[in-house]
Design a protein around this motif. Structure first.
Motif, PDB file in Angstrom:
ATOM      1  N   ALA A 189      -0.987 -14.400  -1.924  1.00  0.00           N
ATOM      2  CA  ALA A 189      -0.618 -14.341  -3.348  1.00  0.00           C
ATOM      3  C   ALA A 189      -1.758 -14.910  -4.207  1.00  0.00           C
ATOM      4  O   ALA A 189      -2.076 -14.370  -5.275  1.00  0.00           O
ATOM      5  N   MET A 190      -2.386 -15.986  -3.723  1.00  0.00           N
ATOM      6  CA  MET A 190      -3.533 -16.532  -4.469  1.00  0.00           C
ATOM      7  C   MET A 190      -4.663 -15.513  -4.550  1.00  0.00           C
ATOM      8  O   MET A 190      -5.332 -15.385  -5.580  1.00  0.00           O
ATOM      9  N   ALA A 191      -4.887 -14.784  -3.448  1.00  0.00           N
ATOM     10  CA  ALA A 191      -5.939 -13.754  -3.459  1.00  0.00           C
ATOM     11  C   ALA A 191      -5.629 -12.701  -4.516  1.00  0.00           C
ATOM     12  O   ALA A 191      -6.520 -12.270  -5.264  1.00  0.00           O
TER      13      ALA A 191
ATOM     14  N   VAL B  89      11.014 -12.658   3.277  1.00  0.00           N
ATOM     15  CA  VAL B  89      10.175 -12.663   2.062  1.00  0.00           C
ATOM     16  C   VAL B  89       9.909 -11.223   1.621  1.00  0.00           C
ATOM     17  O   VAL B  89      10.035 -10.888   0.429  1.00  0.00           O
ATOM     18  N   LEU B  90       9.601 -10.348   2.571  1.00  0.00           N
ATOM     19  CA  LEU B  90       9.340  -8.950   2.218  1.00  0.00           C
ATOM     20  C   LEU B  90      10.582  -8.316   1.562  1.00  0.00           C
ATOM     21  O   LEU B  90      10.470  -7.643   0.531  1.00  0.00           O
ATOM     22  N   LYS B  91      11.751  -8.550   2.150  1.00  0.00           N
ATOM     23  CA  LYS B  91      12.999  -7.993   1.582  1.00  0.00           C
ATOM     24  C   LYS B  91      13.203  -8.474   0.144  1.00  0.00           C
ATOM     25  O   LYS B  91      13.627  -7.733  -0.728  1.00  0.00           O
ATOM     26  N   GLU B  92      12.888  -9.741  -0.095  1.00  0.00           N
ATOM     27  CA  GLU B  92      13.050 -10.332  -1.422  1.00  0.00           C
ATOM     28  C   GLU B  92      12.030  -9.729  -2.397  1.00  0.00           C
ATOM     29  O   GLU B  92      12.365  -9.453  -3.554  1.00  0.00           O
ATOM     30  N   VAL B  93      10.803  -9.502  -1.920  1.00  0.00           N
ATOM     31  CA  VAL B  93       9.794  -8.838  -2.771  1.00  0.00           C
ATOM     32  C   VAL B  93      10.305  -7.452  -3.142  1.00  0.00           C
ATOM     33  O   VAL B  93      10.236  -7.026  -4.303  1.00  0.00           O
ATOM     34  N   GLN B  94      10.865  -6.737  -2.147  1.00  0.00           N
ATOM     35  CA  GLN B  94      11.381  -5.380  -2.400  1.00  0.00           C
ATOM     36  C   GLN B  94      12.516  -5.429  -3.428  1.00  0.00           C
ATOM     37  O   GLN B  94      12.562  -4.620  -4.344  1.00  0.00           O
ATOM     38  N   ALA B  95      13.412  -6.425  -3.290  1.00  0.00           N
ATOM     39  CA  ALA B  95      14.547  -6.536  -4.217  1.00  0.00           C
ATOM     40  C   ALA B  95      14.050  -6.860  -5.622  1.00  0.00           C
ATOM     41  O   ALA B  95      14.503  -6.280  -6.611  1.00  0.00           O
ATOM     42  N   LEU B  96      13.072  -7.761  -5.732  1.00  0.00           N
ATOM     43  CA  LEU B  96      12.558  -8.143  -7.061  1.00  0.00           C
ATOM     44  C   LEU B  96      11.834  -6.973  -7.712  1.00  0.00           C
ATOM     45  O   LEU B  96      11.825  -6.814  -8.928  1.00  0.00           O
ATOM     46  N   HIS B  97      11.219  -6.164  -6.837  1.00  0.00           N
ATOM     47  CA  HIS B  97      10.479  -5.026  -7.383  1.00  0.00           C
ATOM     48  C   HIS B  97      11.420  -3.926  -7.855  1.00  0.00           C
ATOM     49  O   HIS B  97      11.049  -3.091  -8.668  1.00  0.00           O
ATOM     50  N   GLY B  98      12.621  -3.948  -7.346  1.00  0.00           N
ATOM     51  CA  GLY B  98      13.641  -2.984  -7.776  1.00  0.00           C
ATOM     52  C   GLY B  98      13.505  -1.692  -7.071  1.00  0.00           C
ATOM     53  O   GLY B  98      13.153  -0.669  -7.422  1.00  0.00           O
TER      54      GLY B  98
ATOM     55  N   ASN C 214       0.830  -1.210   0.000  1.00  0.00           N
ATOM     56  CA  ASN C 214       0.000   0.000   0.000  1.00  0.00           C
ATOM     57  C   ASN C 214       0.864   1.260   0.000  1.00  0.00           C
ATOM     58  O   ASN C 214       0.593   2.199  -0.751  1.00  0.00           O
ATOM     59  N   ALA C 215       1.913   1.239   0.831  1.00  0.00           N
ATOM     60  CA  ALA C 215       2.786   2.424   0.926  1.00  0.00           C
ATOM     61  C   ALA C 215       3.468   2.724  -0.410  1.00  0.00           C
ATOM     62  O   ALA C 215       3.716   3.873  -0.757  1.00  0.00           O
ATOM     63  N   GLN C 216       3.739   1.671  -1.188  1.00  0.00           N
ATOM     64  CA  GLN C 216       4.373   1.845  -2.503  1.00  0.00           C
ATOM     65  C   GLN C 216       3.369   2.241  -3.588  1.00  0.00           C
ATOM     66  O   GLN C 216       3.750   2.490  -4.722  1.00  0.00           O
ATOM     67  N   GLY C 217       2.086   2.199  -3.238  1.00  0.00           N
ATOM     68  CA  GLY C 217       1.053   2.476  -4.240  1.00  0.00           C
ATOM     69  C   GLY C 217       0.830   1.309  -5.188  1.00  0.00           C
ATOM     70  O   GLY C 217       0.167   1.443  -6.221  1.00  0.00           O
ATOM     71  N   LEU C 218       1.370   0.141  -4.852  1.00  0.00           N
ATOM     72  CA  LEU C 218       1.183  -1.040  -5.712  1.00  0.00           C
ATOM     73  C   LEU C 218      -0.209  -1.632  -5.522  1.00  0.00           C
ATOM     74  O   LEU C 218      -0.743  -2.291  -6.409  1.00  0.00           O
ATOM     75  N   THR C 219      -0.758  -1.436  -4.325  1.00  0.00           N
ATOM     76  CA  THR C 219      -2.124  -1.892  -4.031  1.00  0.00           C
ATOM     77  C   THR C 219      -2.816  -0.798  -3.233  1.00  0.00           C
ATOM     78  O   THR C 219      -2.171   0.118  -2.718  1.00  0.00           O
ATOM     79  N   GLN C 220      -4.140  -0.903  -3.156  1.00  0.00           N
ATOM     80  CA  GLN C 220      -4.893   0.008  -2.287  1.00  0.00           C
ATOM     81  C   GLN C 220      -5.842  -0.830  -1.463  1.00  0.00           C
ATOM     82  O   GLN C 220      -7.062  -0.761  -1.636  1.00  0.00           O
TER      83      GLN C 220
ATOM     84  N   TYR D 115      -6.410 -14.480  -7.998  1.00  0.00           N
ATOM     85  CA  TYR D 115      -7.767 -14.902  -8.357  1.00  0.00           C
ATOM     86  C   TYR D 115      -8.855 -13.873  -8.032  1.00  0.00           C
ATOM     87  O   TYR D 115      -9.887 -13.854  -8.674  1.00  0.00           O
ATOM     88  N   SER D 116      -8.628 -13.015  -7.020  1.00  0.00           N
ATOM     89  CA  SER D 116      -9.677 -12.041  -6.688  1.00  0.00           C
ATOM     90  C   SER D 116      -9.378 -10.654  -7.240  1.00  0.00           C
ATOM     91  O   SER D 116     -10.286  -9.854  -7.415  1.00  0.00           O
ATOM     92  N   PHE D 117      -8.086 -10.345  -7.467  1.00  0.00           N
ATOM     93  CA  PHE D 117      -7.760  -8.971  -7.827  1.00  0.00           C
ATOM     94  C   PHE D 117      -7.031  -8.843  -9.159  1.00  0.00           C
ATOM     95  O   PHE D 117      -6.560  -7.759  -9.506  1.00  0.00           O
ATOM     96  N   ASP D 118      -6.931  -9.956  -9.885  1.00  0.00           N
ATOM     97  CA  ASP D 118      -6.312  -9.920 -11.201  1.00  0.00           C
ATOM     98  C   ASP D 118      -4.915  -9.292 -11.168  1.00  0.00           C
ATOM     99  O   ASP D 118      -4.547  -8.527 -12.056  1.00  0.00           O
ATOM    100  N   MET D 119      -4.181  -9.555 -10.093  1.00  0.00           N
ATOM    101  CA  MET D 119      -2.818  -9.026  -9.963  1.00  0.00           C
ATOM    102  C   MET D 119      -1.843 -10.201 -10.040  1.00  0.00           C
ATOM    103  O   MET D 119      -1.053 -10.437  -9.110  1.00  0.00           O
ATOM    104  N   GLY D 120      -1.903 -10.909 -11.150  1.00  0.00           N
ATOM    105  CA  GLY D 120      -1.087 -12.106 -11.315  1.00  0.00           C
ATOM    106  C   GLY D 120       0.403 -11.833 -11.235  1.00  0.00           C
ATOM    107  O   GLY D 120       1.163 -12.627 -10.683  1.00  0.00           O
ATOM    108  N   LYS D 121       0.811 -10.674 -11.757  1.00  0.00           N
ATOM    109  CA  LYS D 121       2.258 -10.360 -11.760  1.00  0.00           C
ATOM    110  C   LYS D 121       2.789 -10.197 -10.340  1.00  0.00           C
ATOM    111  O   LYS D 121       3.866 -10.678  -9.998  1.00  0.00           O
ATOM    112  N   LEU D 122       1.994  -9.488  -9.517  1.00  0.00           N
ATOM    113  CA  LEU D 122       2.394  -9.289  -8.125  1.00  0.00           C
ATOM    114  C   LEU D 122       2.403 -10.639  -7.386  1.00  0.00           C
ATOM    115  O   LEU D 122       3.285 -10.897  -6.558  1.00  0.00           O
ATOM    116  N   ALA D 123       1.428 -11.483  -7.707  1.00  0.00           N
ATOM    117  CA  ALA D 123       1.394 -12.823  -7.105  1.00  0.00           C
ATOM    118  C   ALA D 123       2.654 -13.600  -7.496  1.00  0.00           C
ATOM    119  O   ALA D 123       3.294 -14.242  -6.654  1.00  0.00           O
ATOM    120  N   ASP D 124       3.030 -13.507  -8.783  1.00  0.00           N
ATOM    121  CA  ASP D 124       4.256 -14.178  -9.252  1.00  0.00           C
ATOM    122  C   ASP D 124       5.464 -13.687  -8.452  1.00  0.00           C
ATOM    123  O   ASP D 124       6.332 -14.469  -8.084  1.00  0.00           O
TER     124      ASP D 124
END
Ligand code: NAD
Length: 370
Positions: free
Chosen positions: A311-313, A361-370, A30-36, A316-325
């Motif tokens: 990630a499944m949510a 996991v969060l640190k890795e998400v941050q690194a993958l997100h760049g 949310n803080a990154q504006g990637l989701t609301q 399947y619920s928010f059509d954010m497959g890339k973020l789930a990946d």
């Protein structure tokens, strides 16, 4: 981006601990504006009984109906063994499934290469496994009537359970499986026992018709559920999506769970019918594991199943497959680096706490997100 309503129901035991790691990830997204996401928290299970003497209140069920998706931790524990049957912790979960008509249970079984040794099968059979079992959840022999034990009066009793399926129930679960396959490996294997059960004959007929009329682009195979179970341990990578009824799905999904090593790694989704106007489905996402009272409150729980349920949510619920990946890739990377909670750490090796795993996991998400 319109705000998305997420209802968080942490529940009992390790539920709140693993949910805390999802909340941390949501806060960052949310803080990154990637989701609301607008999150609200409610009580279900033993904690709801302690507060209100029910397993879930009508108000919480209303919130669940209004939410875009629900994330649930786990319910239950020995503390609530003495409570009346109809308000036992599991009743909260069953009520949610029933009131929201969550008829499709999706259980992915993914074997992360780094954890292949944790499976009871050989590495080459299991490494890289990525299948989903779609289990019909609200019909079949667990709900069919008559369901009774009759005293025959001669020292004998007769027990009856009734396996019953109607066309629409098979059609809707088949559609979930075909839609899912289109987003994955494009193959569905339907399992029943048409050789000995009338419900199996109808199941086979309806799945075949739905396929021919609506999903010809997806590959469809049929297997008898017993030989399907055998194939699941002999050569599980032949499958992509397996669709089956409530009883066979219960058994087959537990077999598939063991293929991957640990309960602490397995997410699940329960989906309802698509809304005629919006196409959105009611949906509840939860880890396969329970409340693990033996390790609750000690910071030992593995939060990966809960994070993967989130990630499944997204998918399947928010059509954010890339973020789930990204989240799933982050989990795989963390495991590759050897980070382990106690349940997946080889004996005698060092393990990390719930929050350390969540942070990794969060640190890795941050690194993958760049
Ligand atoms: P469980 O899944 O809670 O635990 C089984 C074993 O796996 C325990 O040793 C536990 O420590 C371990 N484990 C489970 N999740 C883990 C995690 N994330 N990290 C590390 N280790 C983990 O099953 P159980 O012991 O049979 O049941 C305990 C309670 O949970 C019971 O009250 C049961 O009714 C309830 N339950 C709830 C759900 C649910 O909420 N959907 C599902 C299953 C069991």
């Amino acid at each position: 981006m319109t705000p998305q309503k997420l209802l968080l129901l942490p529940g009992d035991g390790i539920g709140p601990e693993v949910m805390g790691e999802v909340q941390r990830l949501i806060d960052w997204l949310n803080a990154q504006g990637l989701t609301q996401f607008e999150t609200e928290t409610g009580l279900v299970g033993g904690c709801a009984y302690d507060a209100d003497k029910v397993a879930i209140t009508d108000a919480t069920v209303a919130k669940a109906k209004a939410a875009d998706a629900i994330l649930l931790g786990a319910v239950g524990g020995p503390k609530w063994d003495p409570v009346p049957f109809d308000v036992r912790p599991e009743a909260g979960l069953l009520r949610l499934r029933k009131d929201l008509e969550l008829f499709a249970n999706l259980r992915p079984a993914i074997c992360y290469p780094a954890l292949a040794e944790a499976s009871s099968l050989k590495r080459e059979i299991i490494e890289g496994l990525d299948i989903v079992i779609v289990r019909e959840l609200t019909g079949g022999v667990y709900f069919g009537e008559p369901k009774e034990i009759t005293d025959l009066g001669n020292g004998q009793k007769r027990a009856v359970d009734t396996q019953v399926y109607e066309t629409y129930e098979i059609e809707r679960i088949a559609r979930v499986a075909f839609e899912l396959a289109r987003k994955r490996g494009n193959k569905v294997t339907s399992m029943e026992k048409r050789n000995v059960m009338k419900s199996g004959v109808l199941w086979n007929e309806v799945v075949t018709r739905v396929h021919a009329n609506e999903y010809k682009d997806v590959k469809l195979e049929h297997q008898l559920a017993d030989s399907g179970g055998m194939q699941l341990v002999r050569n599980p990578k032949q499958f992509d999506v397996i669709v089956t009824d409530n009883l066979f799905g219960d058994v087959l999904s537990d077999i598939a769970a063991m293929l991957t090593g640990s309960l602490g790694m397995l997410p699940s989704a329960s989906l309802g019918a698509a809304d005629a106007k919006t196409g959105k489905r009611k949906a509840l996402y939860e880890p396969v594991h329970g409340s693990a009272p033996d390790i609750a409150g000690k910071g030992l729980a593995n939060p990966v199943a809960m994070l993967a349920s989130f990630a499944m949510a997204l998918r399947y619920s928010f059509d954010m497959g890339k973020l789930a990946d990204t989240i799933e890739k982050a989990i795989a990377n963390v495991l590759d680096k050897g980070v382990r909670t106690g349940d997946i750490a080889p004996a005698g090796t060092k393990s990390v706490s719930t929050s350390q795993m969540g942070e990794a996991v969060l640190k890795e998400v941050q690194a993958l997100h760049g």
